[in-house]
Scaffold this motif. Structure first.
Motif, short mmCIF file in Angstrom:
data_model
loop_
_atom_site.label_atom_id
_atom_site.label_comp_id
_atom_site.label_asym_id
_atom_site.label_seq_id
_atom_site.Cartn_x
_atom_site.Cartn_y
_atom_site.Cartn_z
N GLN A 65 0.83 -1.21 0.00
CA GLN A 65 0.00 0.00 0.00
C GLN A 65 0.87 1.26 0.00
OE1 GLN A 65 -2.87 -0.49 3.24
NE2 GLN A 65 -4.27 -1.44 1.78
N MET A 66 1.98 1.22 0.71
CA MET A 66 2.89 2.37 0.68
C MET A 66 3.39 2.63 -0.74
SD MET A 66 3.48 3.82 3.72
CE MET A 66 5.14 4.48 3.59
N ALA A 67 3.63 1.55 -1.50
CA ALA A 67 4.18 1.69 -2.84
C ALA A 67 3.12 2.05 -3.88
CB ALA A 67 4.87 0.38 -3.24
N LEU A 68 1.94 1.46 -3.77
CA LEU A 68 0.97 1.55 -4.86
C LEU A 68 -0.12 2.59 -4.64
CD1 LEU A 68 1.14 0.01 -7.47
CD2 LEU A 68 -0.53 -1.63 -6.61
N LEU A 69 -0.51 2.86 -3.39
CA LEU A 69 -1.64 3.78 -3.18
C LEU A 69 -1.35 5.21 -3.64
CD1 LEU A 69 -3.36 2.63 0.12
CD2 LEU A 69 -4.04 2.24 -2.25
N PRO A 70 -0.11 5.72 -3.55
CA PRO A 70 0.13 7.05 -4.13
C PRO A 70 -0.14 7.09 -5.63
CG PRO A 70 1.90 6.46 -2.62
CD PRO A 70 1.07 5.22 -2.82
N ILE A 71 0.07 5.97 -6.31
CA ILE A 71 -0.21 5.88 -7.74
C ILE A 71 -1.71 5.78 -7.98
CG2 ILE A 71 0.08 4.43 -9.80
CD1 ILE A 71 2.80 3.58 -8.60
N LEU A 72 -2.40 5.02 -7.12
CA LEU A 72 -3.83 4.79 -7.28
C LEU A 72 -4.68 5.84 -6.57
CD1 LEU A 72 -3.92 0.90 -6.73
CD2 LEU A 72 -3.82 2.15 -8.90
N VAL B 59 -1.02 14.10 4.35
CA VAL B 59 -0.46 14.87 3.24
C VAL B 59 0.77 14.17 2.66
CG1 VAL B 59 -1.31 17.05 4.13
CG2 VAL B 59 0.98 16.28 4.79
N ASN B 60 1.17 13.07 3.29
CA ASN B 60 2.32 12.31 2.80
C ASN B 60 2.03 10.82 2.95
OD1 ASN B 60 2.86 11.74 5.63
ND2 ASN B 60 3.75 13.79 5.74
N LEU C 275 8.92 -3.06 4.24
CA LEU C 275 8.67 -1.70 4.67
C LEU C 275 9.99 -0.95 4.72
CD1 LEU C 275 6.03 -2.25 7.47
CD2 LEU C 275 5.70 -0.88 5.41
N GLU C 276 10.15 0.04 3.85
CA GLU C 276 11.40 0.78 3.81
C GLU C 276 11.40 1.97 4.76
OE1 GLU C 276 11.92 1.86 -0.26
OE2 GLU C 276 12.20 -0.21 -0.95
N GLN C 277 10.26 2.26 5.34
CA GLN C 277 10.12 3.42 6.21
C GLN C 277 9.72 2.95 7.61
OE1 GLN C 277 6.51 6.40 6.62
NE2 GLN C 277 7.52 6.75 4.65
N PRO C 278 10.37 3.43 8.65
CA PRO C 278 9.96 3.04 10.01
C PRO C 278 8.62 3.68 10.34
CG PRO C 278 11.61 4.76 10.10
CD PRO C 278 11.51 4.36 8.67
N LYS D 3 10.04 15.80 8.10
CA LYS D 3 10.55 16.12 6.77
C LYS D 3 11.00 14.84 6.04
CE LYS D 3 10.04 20.44 7.82
NZ LYS D 3 8.89 21.20 7.27
N GLY D 4 10.89 14.86 4.73
CA GLY D 4 11.42 13.77 3.93
C GLY D 4 10.44 12.65 3.63
N LEU D 5 9.24 12.70 4.18
CA LEU D 5 8.25 11.67 3.85
C LEU D 5 7.72 11.90 2.44
CD1 LEU D 5 6.23 11.56 7.21
CD2 LEU D 5 7.97 9.93 6.41
N PRO D 6 7.46 10.84 1.68
CA PRO D 6 6.99 11.01 0.30
C PRO D 6 5.68 11.80 0.25
CG PRO D 6 7.61 8.73 0.72
CD PRO D 6 7.60 9.42 2.05
N ALA D 7 5.67 12.89 -0.48
CA ALA D 7 4.49 13.75 -0.57
C ALA D 7 3.46 13.14 -1.52
CB ALA D 7 4.87 15.14 -1.05
N LEU D 8 2.20 13.34 -1.20
CA LEU D 8 1.12 12.91 -2.08
C LEU D 8 0.89 13.97 -3.16
CD1 LEU D 8 -1.37 11.72 0.68
CD2 LEU D 8 -0.10 10.25 -0.89
N PRO D 9 0.34 13.56 -4.31
CA PRO D 9 -0.03 14.56 -5.32
C PRO D 9 -0.96 15.61 -4.72
CG PRO D 9 -0.17 12.35 -6.25
CD PRO D 9 0.06 12.19 -4.77
#
Length: 446
Positions: free
Chosen positions: A288-295, A317-318, A372-375, A385-391
């Protein structure tokens, strides 16, 4: 098994309904004789329901449905397990249908048919998926006519002030509260909880969890039911993601878990492991961390959806996860039967598409054993800071979906192609509109 809430009186009519791409129920009344035929043989339904937007404007960029097709009928097939009686409509029978048996192309873009395919993928992997939806909505002392007359401004809420979890407000509006508590379960939508939320006239309800497909059926009927019950109370209910910039948004959170097929054994439980989470649960989260930002357009499908995804709004927001943390996108909840709450979606999302996206992303993680690459986030995810931002808007989110081959691999190329076109249309309609904000800002001074 037919829904236990369905009774079989012999009225002279019944209702049939299908969900379009925006999660709007489209349907009709039919005679008792026609209803009996439909249950046995299905029925034809104009494929324009997948060729127009929520305001009935026909897309000019669609392929599956459009003027070039002549808008023929597609074969809709009722699912008798969804049969129920409508308590506030003289126990009128209602059944939901989809286009899974249609061979003209409608099956490839039908939201309910899509979810059935993803549930089938889970079954192939040996899993049964369970979901429970939570919805927030605003209630107004308005009618459809009055909100149009007011230009959707200066609306009168059910109650003033911010009263989250208020025993006072829910008691003051006991007639409305009681109607929801009594009539929704009688409509086959069991509620685990109902309370006021922060905002003027806001309620939140938690629908009891069930199998993924039934959960989506319950969710789409819940929204329809709340609107109809509210109308009969002299109110208007709105599930818009963010109706006022000064008010909280309306969420559509999805709780989810897996069980091994044919057992009560929870897939996500990992006794002796950190936080009691299994490896499969971690893979599911990683997917879900990998695919939900795309979906994301399947969970945030409108221009307005992204007005809700702002800092300090109880919406993410991220792309982040945490243990029982409500500032993240994925809230991992430990216990004897662990689950994950996806907090990305708003109340405006199509339940079939939102659940299909969440389940497909999780299964993708399990199938590929993603790590899981993120703790887990501890504390305020807005400040890290540094968390992947959502569109940040529907246009950017749609472009990202369009460019991602993985989306088509898991949800079907035909569906993704068509859905992307519908979101591009939605973004184009917005981009051409002149808003009140622009008029106030530029009309005189510029």
């Amino acid at each position: 098994m037919p829904n236990p809430a369905f009774s079989s009186p012999t009225p002279n009519a019944a209702k049939i309904a299908v969900a379009d791409l925006d999660g709007v129920l489209r349907g009709k009344y039919v005679s008792a004789e026609k209803y009996a035929q439909i249950l046995e043989k299905g029925f034809g339904f104009c494929n324009v329901i997948f060729g127009w937007d929520m305001t009935d404007l026909c897309y000019d960029n669609a392929q599956v449905s459009g003027w070039h097709t002549g808008y023929p009928d597609a074969l809709a097939w009722p699912d008798t397990s969804t049969q129920r009686a409508i308590p506030w409509e003289s126990q009128l029978p209602l059944v939901l249908a989809d286009f899974s048996k249609d061979e003209s192309g409608a099956a490839s873009v039908c939201p309910r048919s899509l979810l059935k395919r993803v549930v089938g993928k889970a079954a192939e992997m040996g899993y049964e998926a369970y979901f429970g939806a939570e919805y927030e909505w605003f209630s107004f002392r308005e009618t459809p006519a009055s909100v149009h007359e007011k230009g959707f401004q200066q609306l009168t809420p059910l109650s003033p002030g911010m009263f989250g979890y208020s025993m006072l407000r829910s008691s003051q509006h006991a007639s409305y509260t009681d109607a929801l508590l009594q009539q929704l379960p009688a409509f086959g939508i069991p509620l685990e909880g109902l309370h006021t939320e922060t905002g003027t006239g806001v309620y939140e309800a938690a629908i009891a969890h069930s199998g993924a497909l039934e959960a989506a059926d319950r969710a789409v009927l819940f929204k329809q039911g709340v609107k109809e019950i509210a109308h009969r109370q002299g109110l208007l209910a709105s599930f818009m993601a963010k109706w006022d910039s000064g008010m909280p948004g309306c969420s559509g959170h999805l709780h989810q878990s897996l069980k091994h097929t044919g057992t009560e054994q929870p897939v996500f439980a990992g006794p002796g492991r950190p936080n009691g989470f299994s490896r499969a649960f971690e893979h599911y989260l990683a997917g879900q961390m990998a695919l939900l930002p795309i979906l994301l357009p399947l969970l945030a499908p409108t221009v307005n959806s992204y007005k809700r995804l702002v800092e300090g709004s109880w919406a993410p927001v991220n792309m982040s996860w945490g243990i029982d943390n409500r500032t993240v996108a994925l809230r991992a909840i430990p216990g004897a039967q662990p689950r994950v709450e996806v907090r990305l979606g708003g109340a405006d999302a199509n339940p079939y598409l939102a659940i299909a996206a969440c389940l497909a992303a999780g299964l993708y993680g399990i199938e590929n054993q993603l790590e899981l690459e993120q703790p887990p986030v501890s504390g305020d995810a807005y400040q890290i800071k540094g968390l992947p931002a959502l569109p940040r808007n529907l246009g950017d989110a749609t472009a990202r979906l369009k460019a991602a081959p993985l989306a088509g691999e898991w949800l079907g190329e035909a569906f993704i192609s068509h859905f992307v076109r519908t979101r591009e249309w939605e973004w184009a309609q917005y981009s051409q509109a002149v808003t009140n904000w622009e008029l106030k800002r530029y009309f005189e001074i510029i």
